[in-house]
Enzyme design. Structure first.
Site, short mmCIF file in Angstrom:
data_model
loop_
_atom_site.label_atom_id
_atom_site.label_comp_id
_atom_site.label_asym_id
_atom_site.label_seq_id
_atom_site.Cartn_x
_atom_site.Cartn_y
_atom_site.Cartn_z
N PHE A 163 -1.13 9.22 -14.31
CA PHE A 163 -0.37 10.03 -13.36
C PHE A 163 0.79 10.77 -14.01
O PHE A 163 1.80 11.04 -13.39
CB PHE A 163 0.14 9.17 -12.18
CG PHE A 163 -0.98 8.70 -11.28
CD1 PHE A 163 -1.32 9.43 -10.16
CD2 PHE A 163 -1.69 7.56 -11.58
CE1 PHE A 163 -2.35 9.02 -9.34
CE2 PHE A 163 -2.74 7.14 -10.77
CZ PHE A 163 -3.07 7.88 -9.64
N LYS A 181 0.83 -1.21 0.00
CA LYS A 181 0.00 0.00 0.00
C LYS A 181 0.86 1.26 0.00
O LYS A 181 0.70 2.15 -0.84
CB LYS A 181 -0.92 -0.02 1.22
CG LYS A 181 -1.65 1.28 1.50
CD LYS A 181 -2.64 1.64 0.42
CE LYS A 181 -3.42 2.89 0.81
NZ LYS A 181 -4.44 3.25 -0.16
N CYS A 196 -4.44 10.79 1.23
CA CYS A 196 -3.54 9.63 1.10
C CYS A 196 -2.10 10.00 0.78
O CYS A 196 -1.19 9.75 1.58
CB CYS A 196 -4.08 8.67 0.04
SG CYS A 196 -5.60 7.85 0.52
#
Length: 436
Positions: A252, A207, A263
């Protein structure tokens, strides 16, 4: 299956509602009574496209319920998803007090097997701390109760969370026992994507590593955009040319005023702190963070260069949320840019389709700052239009109408939503990021 979700924030509520939509019975534990009452009425306390509709559907079908009592959640299901907040400490580390509380209080209540699943973003080896906490409180109770911990990180993007949950790129699950593996396989087996089973530490790292890499990609293209401005190149075409390389990809690579939200800023700092605690040099990510922090100052310099003196000038701001399709302003570039403009003496007229109520809590209306009812009233009589969020309605705006309403037809586009040649043909002065 029966599932318990602890925490009805962004991750918890999305997780609970989507599982209920898929046919599971879900009990959501939320400490705030007023929030529970709101959710029982089918009202979502934040904006996420499609979430309220799915909540109402699940309530009608009796698949979801809300409570303030953890005891109800622990009794309801053997699978407990921990979806509480992990805010940032001053040193960049994650505050895990809410995670610890769930582990502690669950251990005080459990009398049969439980699988505690981390879905909150947590530092590596948090599963060990959860396990140790549960074991301690079980020993204190004199109980010998079987349990497992697991890691199942979320990869939800605000504004497209429903799609991201129901049609994910991958599902990552970190387990230590075959029993936990079978339970989570049963839960996720019908999803049409790779399901990656790892140990919990690896899952926890995936993550942070993913979010930090994406933040790095954005900072990289913004750095290249700065060079494009100096040499007269077009960052849009540079990014397009890079993106066709399958090793890089197109996502991105959109230059602009930097990343924000709940985040990236928190996760990259937590990852840096995590590495430092283990003696690993993450200076690369420190520079990624620095590049992002400079974007606000560079954008304001662009505004000053376009307009000259900002003192007494009325400027329109389109976009306050950190990205489109959300009302979230946490770490939004607007929070860094607007105070810099006010310091320069500018008068601001702000508009955002969803985030104005949240922004008013930080910047109430004043003699220097006002909120418009729509995007056209925001630009009336202004010396320039500044675009800080790439909402679709801004891309579809009637720019001929905008030009007529403005005192001076100047657009400073922090998100590169317009084609410079087309906008200039309409009579605007146009300044983008990394474009001629």
């Amino acid at each position: 299956m029966r599932l318990t979700v602890v925490g009805a924030g962004y991750v918890g509520l999305t997780t609970a509602v989507c599982f209920a939509h898929l046919g599971h019975e879900v009990k959501v534990v939320e400490k705030l009574p007023h929030k529970v009452e709101l959710l029982k009425e089918g009202k979502v306390p934040f904006y996420e496209p499609g979430l309220e509709e799915l909540l109402l559907e699940s309530l009608r079908k009796g698949r979801i319920d809300f409570t303030t009592q953890l005891s109800e959640g622990v009794e309801f299901s053997e699978v407990i998803f921990i979806c509480v907040g992990t805010p940032q400490n001053p040193d960049g580390s994650a505050d895990l007090s809410q995670v610890e509380e769930v582990a502690r209080e669950t251990a005080k209540l459990m009398n049969s097997y439980k699988l505690l699943v981390e879905k909150s973003t947590v530092p590596v080896n948090t599963h060990k701390l959860i396990k140790r906490t549960v074991e301690r409180y079980l020993r204190k109770r004199g109980k010998s109760v079987e349990f497992d911990t697991a890691s199942n990180p979320e990869f939800l993007r605000e504004g497209s969370a429903i799609k991201d949950f129901l049609y994910p790129d991958r599902i990552v699950i970190g387990v230590e026992s075959e029993k936990a593996r079978k339970i989570l396989w049963e839960l996720y087996k019908d999803f049409n994507c790779p399901i990656i089973f790892t140990d919990p530490a690896t899952s926890e790292l995936i993550k942070h590593a993913s979010n930090s890499f994406l933040a790095m990609k954005i900072s990289y293209i913004n750095m290249v955009a700065d060079l494009c401005e100096k040499v007269g190149a077009d960052i849009k075409l540079v990014a397009e040319g890079m993106g066709y390389d399958k090793r890089i990809g197109k996502d991105f690579l959109r230059a602009g005023i930097g990343w924000g939200g709940s985040c990236f800023p928190k996760d990259i700092k937590a990852f840096i702190k995590m590495a430092e605690d283990h003696g690993v040099d993450f200076s690369l990510l420190k520079e990624v963070d620095k590049i992002n922090s400079r974007r606000a100052y560079q954008f304001v310099e662009k505004v000053k260069n376009a307009i000259w003196s900002l003192r007494g000038k009325t400027l329109a701001i389109w976009g306050l949320s950190f990205k489109p399709n959300t009302d979230d302003i946490r770490e939004a570039p607007s929070l860094r840019i607007i105070p810099l403009l006010l310091k320069e003496g500018a008068l601001l007229k702000l508009y955002d389709p969803k985030a104005m109520d949240n922004f008013k809590k930080v910047y109430p209306p004043s003699k220097d700052l006002d909120y418009a009812q729509d995007m056209y009233s925001a630009v009336k009589g202004t010396s320039a239009l500044l675009i800080l969020t790439e909402w679709e309605e801004f891309e579809k705006a009637d720019l001929s109408k905008v030009r007529e309403l403005m005192e001076l037809p100047i657009i400073i586009d922090g998100r590169n939503i317009y084609n410079p040649e087309e906008v200039r043909r309409l009579g605007f002065e146009y300044y983008g990021v990394g474009v001629p």
